[in-house]
Every structure is written in structure tokens, then in C-alpha cells.
Design an enzyme around this catalytic site. Structure first.
Site, PDB file in Angstrom:
ATOM      1  N   LEU A  39      90.962 -15.018  44.643  1.00 51.88           N
ATOM      2  CA  LEU A  39      89.802 -15.043  43.743  1.00 51.88           C
ATOM      3  C   LEU A  39      89.490 -13.651  43.182  1.00 51.88           C
ATOM      4  CD1 LEU A  39      87.193 -16.590  42.697  1.00 51.88           C
ATOM      5  CD2 LEU A  39      86.082 -15.773  44.787  1.00 51.88           C
ATOM      6  N   HIS A  57      65.512 -12.357  47.017  1.00 45.92           N
ATOM      7  CA  HIS A  57      66.818 -11.728  46.759  1.00 45.92           C
ATOM      8  C   HIS A  57      67.707 -11.818  47.998  1.00 45.92           C
ATOM      9  CE1 HIS A  57      65.396 -10.590  42.918  1.00 45.92           C
ATOM     10  NE2 HIS A  57      64.576  -9.644  43.327  1.00 45.92           N
ATOM     11  N   ASP A  80      69.488 -17.132  38.847  1.00 48.24           N
ATOM     12  CA  ASP A  80      68.068 -16.911  38.549  1.00 48.24           C
ATOM     13  C   ASP A  80      67.181 -17.710  39.501  1.00 48.24           C
ATOM     14  OD1 ASP A  80      65.908 -15.889  37.214  1.00 48.24           O
ATOM     15  OD2 ASP A  80      66.000 -17.313  35.555  1.00 48.24           O
TER      16      ASP A  80
HETATM   17  C1  FPP Z   1      67.173 -13.254  39.323  1.00 47.02           C
HETATM   18  O1  FPP Z   1      66.049 -13.777  40.015  1.00 47.02           O
HETATM   19  C2  FPP Z   1      68.035 -12.530  40.233  1.00 47.02           C
HETATM   20  C3  FPP Z   1      68.293 -11.197  40.191  1.00 47.02           C
HETATM   21  C4  FPP Z   1      67.693 -10.279  39.187  1.00 47.02           C
HETATM   22  C5  FPP Z   1      69.152 -10.536  41.165  1.00 47.02           C
HETATM   23  C6  FPP Z   1      70.328 -11.319  41.680  1.00 47.02           C
HETATM   24  C7  FPP Z   1      70.669 -10.791  42.987  1.00 47.02           C
HETATM   25  C8  FPP Z   1      71.059 -11.498  44.048  1.00 47.02           C
HETATM   26  C9  FPP Z   1      71.355 -12.945  43.999  1.00 47.02           C
HETATM   27  C10 FPP Z   1      71.181 -10.775  45.329  1.00 47.02           C
HETATM   28  C11 FPP Z   1      72.541 -10.725  45.900  1.00 47.02           C
HETATM   29  C12 FPP Z   1      73.516 -10.009  45.083  1.00 47.02           C
HETATM   30  C13 FPP Z   1      74.333  -9.045  45.557  1.00 47.02           C
HETATM   31  C14 FPP Z   1      75.499  -8.609  44.721  1.00 47.02           C
HETATM   32  C15 FPP Z   1      74.130  -8.428  46.863  1.00 47.02           C
HETATM   33  P1  FPP Z   1      64.612 -13.327  39.574  1.00 47.02           P
HETATM   34  O2  FPP Z   1      64.178 -12.232  40.469  1.00 47.02           O
HETATM   35  O3  FPP Z   1      64.593 -12.991  38.119  1.00 47.02           O
HETATM   36  O4  FPP Z   1      63.805 -14.643  39.846  1.00 47.02           O
HETATM   37  P2  FPP Z   1      62.515 -15.167  39.068  1.00 47.02           P
HETATM   38  O5  FPP Z   1      62.943 -15.390  37.631  1.00 47.02           O
HETATM   39  O6  FPP Z   1      62.178 -16.436  39.782  1.00 47.02           O
HETATM   40  O7  FPP Z   1      61.467 -14.117  39.201  1.00 47.02           O
END
Ligand code: FPP
Length: 247
Positions: free
Chosen positions: A128, A34, A17
Site C-alpha cells: 500500500l 482527533h 471530517d
Molecule cells: C477534521 O475534523 C479532521 C482534521 C482537521 C484532522 C484529521 C486528523 C486525524 C484524523 C488525526 C490522525 C491523523 C494522523 C496522521 C495522526 P474537524 O476537526 O474539522 O471536525 P469538525 O468539522 O467536526 O469540527
């Protein structure tokens, strides 16, 4: 007494997150968060291989994430395809087995194609096990399992009282995986967000304020060091207490 210095977690699950906040702090679009999150994920996968920990599960896209603006959803889907295209060979060379939790058949066709290629290429790997939760929600997972169990009873294959934890677990997306020992959540929120609700019954939870794109191997080591100090009782007594009791 702690878990013992040699007792590394076997299965680490991660709620990645804070990508949006990371980007906002830099006055960048959320999508850049992201992208930086993808780099953090690469670091963590590498560290898991180095540490020889056999299971990693990450929450990449939830059943609720479809509510985000379509540009952000599209970006995440493209990022997944990019990740698989760029990384698959190296993941395979590192003996990593890719696994998907969630109904990925609802993802765009391009994602499905690359995911299926990744599953196929890595299916016989024995290092893994890297599970990516995509279009995943724990309540949906549990409901799907309940429906399968009900169907097994309705067809006469099972009776209601023969449904035990082992059978129920085998109906979940995580069938065959051990339950997580350690759940890491970045960006400070103290919640589970519909992730692995059944599987984390006895999981140790470690929350850091660090935003996911900033997460490093050192943070992972800190989480593991903290885990090692925990006294896991699984509802029983601690090891030292058990030794002291004369019953
Ligand atoms: C949460 O941060 C994250 C996500 C919803 C997406 C997770 C994705 C990645 C880490 C990208 C890489 C993954 C792959 C498999 C290519 P948020 O957007 O909710 O952050 P915020 O709470 O600060 O808004």
C-alpha cells in the site's frame, strides 16, 4: 452497467471530517476527537491492506488548518509524531510505503524528523502506498506546479505548447500516483475543501454522515460497494451505451 464486481478502486482518497463534532457530542475537548480519529485511521489502513487496494491518501492537515487555536494545532502535530513512533514498525512490516503530500518542511522540527524517518524506512516497500496530506492545499499545489512549468519555459527547457497533462501532473505532489478512483468524505459536508482539485477530475465521490472517529471497515466496504455500482464514463459513453452505438 456498473463498473463490474471485480473492479475495486485502486486509489481511495479520504477527507477525514467530523472529529470535533464527535468530541462535542460526548462533551469532550476537540483534541479527543482527533485522538479517536487516529484510531479510525489505523482501522482504515489495516482494511486497505486486507483488501489489497494499492493507494490510500488521507487529508490530515490543510494549509488552512493553521488558523485553528494553537493548542489544537500542537495537539495534531504531537499526534502525528505519536502515530509515527507507535505505528511505523508495523506499517513497515505490512510493506506499506509512506508518502507525504504538502510542504512538510513547514511543520515543527520533531514532525519533520519522524516523517523523514518514515519516508526513508518505507521507501522501498511495494504494498500500500499511504499518502498523508500535511500542510496541503490543492490551490497551493497547483500554483507551485504552474510556477515550475513557467520556470521550465523561461529557461528554454520547454515551450508553452509542450506543457501537457502528463507533464503538469508530474509537477504535483502526487507525481507518480494514479488519480483517485473514489473520494470518501465523512461527516456529511458536500464539499471538496481544497483537496486534490486537479486529481479528482473523474473521481467518484461518496459522502457519509458518519463522523470520522466512528468510521469502520464496514463503512469502507459500503463505500466500495457503492463505487462498484457507479457507471464511470470519463466524459464518454457508458460501456453498455458504447456497445449499442453503431457509428
Ligand atoms: C477534521 O475534523 C479532521 C482534521 C482537521 C484532522 C484529521 C486528523 C486525524 C484524523 C488525526 C490522525 C491523523 C494522523 C496522521 C495522526 P474537524 O476537526 O474539522 O471536525 P469538525 O468539522 O467536526 O469540527
Amino acid at each position: 452497467m456498473g463498473a463490474g464486481s471485480e473492479d475495486l478502486p485502486r486509489h481511495i482518497a479520504v477527507i477525514m471530517d467530523g472529529n470535533g463534532r464527535w468530541a462535542k457530542k460526548r462533551l469532550m475537548p476537540r483534541t479527543m476527537g482527533h485522538r479517536a480519529g487516529m484510531s479510525a485511521l489505523k482501522r482504515v489502513v489495516k482494511a486497505m491492506v486486507e483488501l489489497n487496494i494499492p493507494y490510500l491518501t488521507v487529508f490530515a492537515f490543510s494549509t488552512e488548518n493553521w488558523r485553528r487555536p494553537s493548542e489544537e494545532v500542537d495537539y495534531l502535530m504531537n499526534l502525528l509524531v505519536e502515530y509515527l513512533l507507535k505505528e511505523l514498525q508495523e506499517l513497515h512490516e505490512n510493506n506499506i510505503k509512506i508518502n507525504i503530500l504538502g510542504d512538510y518542511r513547514l511543520l515543527p522540527p520533531r514532525c519533520q524528523t519522524e516523517l523523514e524517518a518514515a519516508l526513508k524506512k518505507t521507501r522501498n516497500n511495494s504494498g500500500l502506498t499511504f499518502s498523508i496530506a500535511l500542510n496541503y492545499g490543492a490551490r497551493h499545489e497547483i500554483l507551485t506546479a504552474v510556477r515550475k512549468a513557467a520556470a521550465a519555459v523561461a529557461s528554454g527547457k520547454m515551450t508553452a505548447d509542450t506543457i501537457d497533462e502528463a507533464f503538469f501532473s508530474s509537477l504535483l505532489f502526487t507525481a507518480g500516483l494514479p488519480d483517485p478512483d473514489l473520494l470518501i468524505r465523512t461527516a456529511g459536508e458536500m464539499r471538496i475543501s481544497n483537496f486534490l482539485l486537479w486529481q479528482i477530475a473523474y473521481t467518484e465521490i461518496w459522502v457519509t454522515k458518519r463522523l470520522w472517529p466512528d468510521f469502520t471497515k464496514e463503512d469502507l466496504l459500503e463505500a466500495i460497494a457503492d463505487y462498484k455500482k457507479r457507471d464511470r464514463r470519463f466524459g464518454g459513453l457508458s460501456r453498455s451505451e458504447a456497445g449499442e452505438k453503431h457509428v
